[in-house]
Design an enzyme around this catalytic site. Sequence first.
Site, PDB file in Angstrom:
ATOM      1  CG  ASP A   1      -1.971   1.150   1.096  1.00 23.07           C
ATOM      2  OD1 ASP A   1      -3.015   0.893   0.473  1.00 23.07           O
ATOM      3  OD2 ASP A   1      -1.718   2.264   1.593  1.00 23.07           O
TER       4      ASP A   1
ATOM      5  CG  HIS B   1      -7.293   7.494   4.390  1.00 25.08           C
ATOM      6  ND1 HIS B   1      -7.531   7.095   3.095  1.00 25.08           N
ATOM      7  CD2 HIS B   1      -8.511   7.731   4.946  1.00 25.08           C
ATOM      8  CE1 HIS B   1      -8.838   7.098   2.871  1.00 25.08           C
ATOM      9  NE2 HIS B   1      -9.451   7.469   3.971  1.00 25.08           N
TER      10      HIS B   1
ATOM     11  CD  GLU C   1      -1.803   6.359   2.305  1.00 24.02           C
ATOM     12  OE1 GLU C   1      -2.436   7.252   1.698  1.00 24.02           O
ATOM     13  OE2 GLU C   1      -2.319   5.282   2.660  1.00 24.02           O
TER      14      GLU C   1
ATOM     15  CG  ASP D   1      -5.201   2.048   4.203  1.00 22.36           C
ATOM     16  OD1 ASP D   1      -6.007   1.920   5.143  1.00 22.36           O
ATOM     17  OD2 ASP D   1      -5.111   3.085   3.516  1.00 22.36           O
TER      18      ASP D   1
END
Length: 567
Positions: A16, A155, A18, A160
């Site tokens: 994952d 987030h 960001e 996540d």
Amino acid sequence: MQKNNSIDKTTFTVVDVETTGLSARYERIIEIALVRVENLKIVEKFSSLINPQRPIPSFISMLTGITNSDVKNAPMFHQVFPKISEQLEDSVLCGHNLQFDLSFLRNEVQILGNDFNPSHTLCTLKLARKLFPNLKSRSLGPLAYHLNIKAKNSHRALGDAETTAKVLIKLIKQLKDKENIQTIEELLSYQTGVKTFQSLNIKPELQNDFYNLPNAPGIYYFLNSRNEIIYIGKAKSLRERVKSYFSPGADSRVRKIIRQAKRLHHIITNSELTALLAEAESIKVKNPKHNKMLKGYGNKYFIKVLKNNSAPFLDITNKFDLDGCDYFGLYHSKRDAQKIVEFINKTFAIRECDDKEFLKSRPCFLYDIQRCTAPCLGIDINVSKHKAELEEVYRFLNGENQNAMNRLLNKMKYFSSQQMYEKAAEIKHLIDFLLEEIHKSSLLSEPINSAKVLIEILSPSGNDYLILFEGKVFIKGYLYDNKNKFEEILDDFYSGTINNDALPSQEDLEKLKIVLQWLIKNRNRVKVYYLKDYSGKQELFAKLNNNDASDLIVDNTRTDPIYDFNI
């Protein structure tokens, strides 16, 4: 990893990221997390902030809690990539809406000059769509709630990734119970909708050929029982591209190809670009019955600067010639070329009239509104001003003149501030169009008819080398270059024996169109060398290979590769 491995013995790595925004092409990663799953249990976790080398937008900070100060001293992507590679080794890469994370990883790795093409990928969103077709929302939060999984630290990458790993484990367990899916091959097939070869009744030879496809760029071609090539395609990853042909959702044309095909052969290329070039020329040479595109040469237009005139001006042409004029482009449509010429004429005070009007030697209304310097008067100061304006046009076409773009940007900002959003959007579309088109000519920093450059394409499987020479294209080790023209043009240039009368062929211009289109999308993987900057071939090769030219020097004692593709 063997595709017939049981799921229980398969290692999965959930990723994952960001990011600073939604577009992988323009934004960067600010945090990454990896969660490793073995025997359907979480066994290892890794996460790191990443310095994106650009400011984090405030709305991203509000969403993730990650601020500029958090990443100021964080490692950059290239510093954590070795750890990422180690974690992904011999495992299936997984994620929720994996394509998003994968696109960012590919972009980051491309910036490093490499490719990122995992052998096997699994998306929990795709699995959920098939398992729970009536679920109102299959985004990570609602899906976790549906599966009685408590999501933590949403987030943020590690939170996540850990939630996705737990979702993955539950989905796999349900698939084992409900669909009797036991092997990783069956799981990957379920995700993509690709049925097993047995259920599709695929010929055994075709099955074996598919399993032999590498995860590498190249061209592939299907042959029928009479050994005739019936379809040719290209791919950045041969295995991933051809896999889609065995999907039950494939269109009727693809299903017809599979029914008629008995064998599947392939040729590996160093990069996606040489795969594109080989595909386009192969289709014209072999004329496969199921290929509809690329059988002819499409439209090509140039902006022509008529230098053989006392006051040069711009014209649009679909003919290329070595007539002393300069040619910029090339453009796919006449309208694209017209839009650029119209913008130039409105932005720079250069002549627009034809010779008949020019020879009247009197200024027209464009001079009155300061859209022309009136070189028709023959006065030195007017002619000098026109020459200076034309130089600015050249700088603009070479991507060096930002003043014109700045004026457009200011106009767009003004319309936006006045809430005239439709007009602002029109300017934005024009800016995007101009940037993309000007990037083509700015790659060479000179007109196509003058360009004599060697282009190096950086690729993990081996670099590609192309020479653009006055509109002609020469490719090192190219499938159709049986006469080794790449070396020949270099020898002729540095020995001064070039034949300047040979015009580019339609095939050259087709290659040029493909090359320029690809280069503007992959500029971070391209290096350009101007032949005039080097005294000879050895000096050029030494520069290319850090004073080691052995990779580029052709070994004439080596046996040429034997292709089953009969040229």
